[in-house]
Design a protein around this motif. Structure first.
Motif, PDB file in Angstrom:
ATOM      1  N   TYR A  35       0.650  -1.173   0.038  1.00  0.00           N
ATOM      2  CA  TYR A  35       0.110  -0.046  -0.105  1.00  0.00           C
ATOM      3  C   TYR A  35       0.960   1.157  -0.046  1.00  0.00           C
ATOM      4  O   TYR A  35       0.774   2.145  -0.745  1.00  0.00           O
ATOM      5  N   ARG A  36       1.806   1.192   0.804  1.00  0.00           N
ATOM      6  CA  ARG A  36       2.984   2.241   0.777  1.00  0.00           C
ATOM      7  C   ARG A  36       3.540   2.455  -0.901  1.00  0.00           C
ATOM      8  O   ARG A  36       3.654   3.534  -1.219  1.00  0.00           O
ATOM      9  N   ALA A  37       3.764   1.293  -1.315  1.00  0.00           N
ATOM     10  CA  ALA A  37       4.450   1.487  -2.604  1.00  0.00           C
ATOM     11  C   ALA A  37       3.508   1.929  -3.678  1.00  0.00           C
ATOM     12  O   ALA A  37       3.755   2.723  -4.653  1.00  0.00           O
ATOM     13  N   VAL A  90      -8.383  -1.174  -5.126  1.00  0.00           N
ATOM     14  CA  VAL A  90      -6.731  -1.416  -4.973  1.00  0.00           C
ATOM     15  C   VAL A  90      -6.553  -2.506  -4.029  1.00  0.00           C
ATOM     16  O   VAL A  90      -5.381  -3.299  -4.402  1.00  0.00           O
ATOM     17  N   ARG A  91      -7.409  -2.623  -3.091  1.00  0.00           N
ATOM     18  CA  ARG A  91      -7.285  -3.859  -2.388  1.00  0.00           C
ATOM     19  C   ARG A  91      -7.449  -5.174  -3.255  1.00  0.00           C
ATOM     20  O   ARG A  91      -6.570  -6.245  -3.086  1.00  0.00           O
ATOM     21  N   ALA A  92      -8.353  -5.312  -3.896  1.00  0.00           N
ATOM     22  CA  ALA A  92      -8.530  -6.304  -5.065  1.00  0.00           C
ATOM     23  C   ALA A  92      -7.402  -6.628  -5.852  1.00  0.00           C
ATOM     24  O   ALA A  92      -7.034  -7.724  -6.117  1.00  0.00           O
ATOM     25  N   GLY A 112       0.004  -7.612   8.288  1.00  0.00           N
ATOM     26  CA  GLY A 112      -0.707  -6.422   7.819  1.00  0.00           C
ATOM     27  C   GLY A 112      -1.860  -6.021   8.452  1.00  0.00           C
ATOM     28  O   GLY A 112      -1.769  -6.074   9.861  1.00  0.00           O
ATOM     29  N   ARG A 113      -3.035  -5.762   7.743  1.00  0.00           N
ATOM     30  CA  ARG A 113      -4.445  -5.493   8.649  1.00  0.00           C
ATOM     31  C   ARG A 113      -5.598  -6.594   8.481  1.00  0.00           C
ATOM     32  O   ARG A 113      -6.367  -6.578   9.246  1.00  0.00           O
ATOM     33  N   ASP A 114      -5.220  -7.271   7.324  1.00  0.00           N
ATOM     34  CA  ASP A 114      -6.290  -8.115   6.894  1.00  0.00           C
ATOM     35  C   ASP A 114      -6.033  -9.559   6.565  1.00  0.00           C
ATOM     36  O   ASP A 114      -6.599 -10.237   5.722  1.00  0.00           O
ATOM     37  N   ARG A 162      -5.978   8.891  13.724  1.00  0.00           N
ATOM     38  CA  ARG A 162      -6.607   9.156  12.261  1.00  0.00           C
ATOM     39  C   ARG A 162      -6.453   7.877  11.363  1.00  0.00           C
ATOM     40  O   ARG A 162      -7.428   7.417  10.905  1.00  0.00           O
ATOM     41  N   ARG A 163      -5.334   7.362  11.651  1.00  0.00           N
ATOM     42  CA  ARG A 163      -4.894   5.962  10.647  1.00  0.00           C
ATOM     43  C   ARG A 163      -5.895   4.773  11.080  1.00  0.00           C
ATOM     44  O   ARG A 163      -6.471   4.165  10.533  1.00  0.00           O
ATOM     45  N   ASP A 164      -5.748   4.718  12.526  1.00  0.00           N
ATOM     46  CA  ASP A 164      -6.640   3.659  13.113  1.00  0.00           C
ATOM     47  C   ASP A 164      -8.157   3.931  12.620  1.00  0.00           C
ATOM     48  O   ASP A 164      -8.816   2.599  12.461  1.00  0.00           O
ATOM     49  N   ARG A 166      -9.643   5.289  10.023  1.00  0.00           N
ATOM     50  CA  ARG A 166      -9.863   5.110   8.696  1.00  0.00           C
ATOM     51  C   ARG A 166      -9.514   3.536   8.307  1.00  0.00           C
ATOM     52  O   ARG A 166     -10.282   3.006   7.884  1.00  0.00           O
ATOM     53  N   ASP A 167      -8.350   2.932   9.006  1.00  0.00           N
ATOM     54  CA  ASP A 167      -8.201   1.242   8.678  1.00  0.00           C
ATOM     55  C   ASP A 167      -9.347   0.566   9.239  1.00  0.00           C
ATOM     56  O   ASP A 167      -9.569  -0.658   8.575  1.00  0.00           O
ATOM     57  N   SER A 168      -9.772   0.914  10.177  1.00  0.00           N
ATOM     58  CA  SER A 168     -10.615   0.023  10.893  1.00  0.00           C
ATOM     59  C   SER A 168     -12.272   0.379  10.602  1.00  0.00           C
ATOM     60  O   SER A 168     -13.340  -0.283  10.935  1.00  0.00           O
ATOM     61  N   THR A 169     -12.507   1.466   9.971  1.00  0.00           N
ATOM     62  CA  THR A 169     -14.121   1.802   9.580  1.00  0.00           C
ATOM     63  C   THR A 169     -14.285   1.532   7.993  1.00  0.00           C
ATOM     64  O   THR A 169     -15.506   1.872   7.740  1.00  0.00           O
ATOM     65  N   ARG A 170     -12.980   1.353   7.335  1.00  0.00           N
ATOM     66  CA  ARG A 170     -13.195   1.126   5.634  1.00  0.00           C
ATOM     67  C   ARG A 170     -14.138   0.113   5.580  1.00  0.00           C
ATOM     68  O   ARG A 170     -14.356  -0.842   6.265  1.00  0.00           O
ATOM     69  N   ALA A 171     -14.790   0.064   4.483  1.00  0.00           N
ATOM     70  CA  ALA A 171     -15.676  -1.038   4.016  1.00  0.00           C
ATOM     71  C   ALA A 171     -15.007  -2.163   3.610  1.00  0.00           C
ATOM     72  O   ALA A 171     -15.288  -3.455   4.007  1.00  0.00           O
TER      73      ALA A 171
HETATM   74  O1   DC Z   1       1.550  -1.604   8.392  1.00  0.00           O
HETATM   75  P1   DC Z   1       1.806  -0.399   7.673  1.00  0.00           P
HETATM   76  O2   DC Z   1       1.657   0.760   8.744  1.00  0.00           O
HETATM   77  O3   DC Z   1       3.035  -0.291   6.820  1.00  0.00           O
HETATM   78  O4   DC Z   1       0.659  -0.217   6.683  1.00  0.00           O
HETATM   79  C1   DC Z   1       0.373   1.181   6.163  1.00  0.00           C
HETATM   80  C2   DC Z   1      -1.148   1.268   5.747  1.00  0.00           C
HETATM   81  O5   DC Z   1      -1.402   0.243   4.847  1.00  0.00           O
HETATM   82  C3   DC Z   1      -1.982   1.029   6.849  1.00  0.00           C
HETATM   83  O6   DC Z   1      -2.463   2.374   7.500  1.00  0.00           O
HETATM   84  C4   DC Z   1      -3.265   0.498   6.342  1.00  0.00           C
HETATM   85  C5   DC Z   1      -2.936  -0.221   5.159  1.00  0.00           C
HETATM   86  N1   DC Z   1      -2.627  -1.658   4.886  1.00  0.00           N
HETATM   87  C6   DC Z   1      -3.803  -2.388   4.596  1.00  0.00           C
HETATM   88  O7   DC Z   1      -4.732  -1.550   4.484  1.00  0.00           O
HETATM   89  N2   DC Z   1      -3.965  -3.543   4.621  1.00  0.00           N
HETATM   90  C7   DC Z   1      -2.664  -4.285   5.062  1.00  0.00           C
HETATM   91  N3   DC Z   1      -2.632  -5.978   5.004  1.00  0.00           N
HETATM   92  C8   DC Z   1      -1.531  -3.643   5.189  1.00  0.00           C
HETATM   93  C9   DC Z   1      -1.426  -2.276   5.289  1.00  0.00           C
END
Ligand code: DC
Length: 214
Positions: A35-37, A90-92, A112-114, A162-164, A166-171
């Protein structure tokens, strides 16, 4: 065998993931880098982070070897990655790359997150690493200062909140522990203690890992 490590920003999951992967001799994919790249590619092309089409193309064009990790770990890139990661397409576009990595014959470790919820729901071991906001902001501020970025604690805490949110409330594939994940709270643990605790979780979830590591 797949180990899935998820958790919020600065929870300590990256350090844990690297140590566990080295211990078990597993290839490791830090999926945040994808995601960063993606965000970095958009910025380099002069595109807006909200430009969905450009974001999707950037994600599709990524190669796992492209990463300049040092540049991607900046504070700005953390925020930008979280923005593009909320775009479902983007995720897909990144799912296949992650699953192919995960299903290597000798196993793999992804963080990651998911990972436990979406990318590898069948992972043999799932750990959800967390820590208090204060502990996470303190760690991230130290990390950014070590990189030479001038940051104060309050601004870093604000970034993390802010990041938490966004990351936890996205669909699409929001940040949350999988139902079968073991939660590891690292608030009061140093790196070594967190590693020992994670090791015990992996060995309990997948006893074959114990013998694999020797
Ligand atoms: O783990 P990180 O801090 O490098 O992740 C940066 C962002 O990328 C994070 O805020 C949300 C997204 N991310 C994601 O949505 N799903 C992942 N599996 C990894 C990261």
């Amino acid at each position: 065998m797949i180990i899935a490590i998820d958790g919020p920003a600065a929870s300590g999951k990256g350090t844990l993931a690297r140590r566990l992967a080295a211990h078990f001799g597993l290839p490791h994919l830090d999926t945040g880098l994808l995601y960063r790249a993606t965000a970095r590619a958009l910025i380099d092309q002069g595109r807006d982070l909200a430009d969905r089409e450009a974001a999707i193309w950037a994600a599709r064009g990524l190669a796992l070897t492209d990463f300049d990790e040092q540049a991607l770990r900046s504070r700005d890139m953390s925020e930008a990655a979280s923005v593009v990661a909320a775009i479902p397409e983007v995720r897909a576009a990144l799912v296949e790359t992650q699953r192919r990595f995960a299903h290597r014959p000798g196993g793999a470790l992804l963080d990651g997150r998911d990972i436990g919820t979406t990318i590898c729901p069948d992972a043999a071991c799932k750990i959800f690493v967390t820590a208090s906001e204060d502990a996470r902001a303190t760690r991230r501020a130290l990390e950014l200062r070590a990189r030479g970025e001038k940051v104060d604690y309050a601004a870093v805490l604000e970034d993390i909140r802010r990041r938490d949110a966004r990351d936890s409330t996205r669909a699409a594939a929001p940040l949350r522990p999988a139902a079968d994940a073991v939660v590891l709270d690292t608030t009061k643990l140093d790196v070594e203690a967190a590693f020992r605790a994670a090791l015990a979780i992996v060995e309990a979830a997948a006893p074959s890992f114990r013998s694999a590591a020797g």
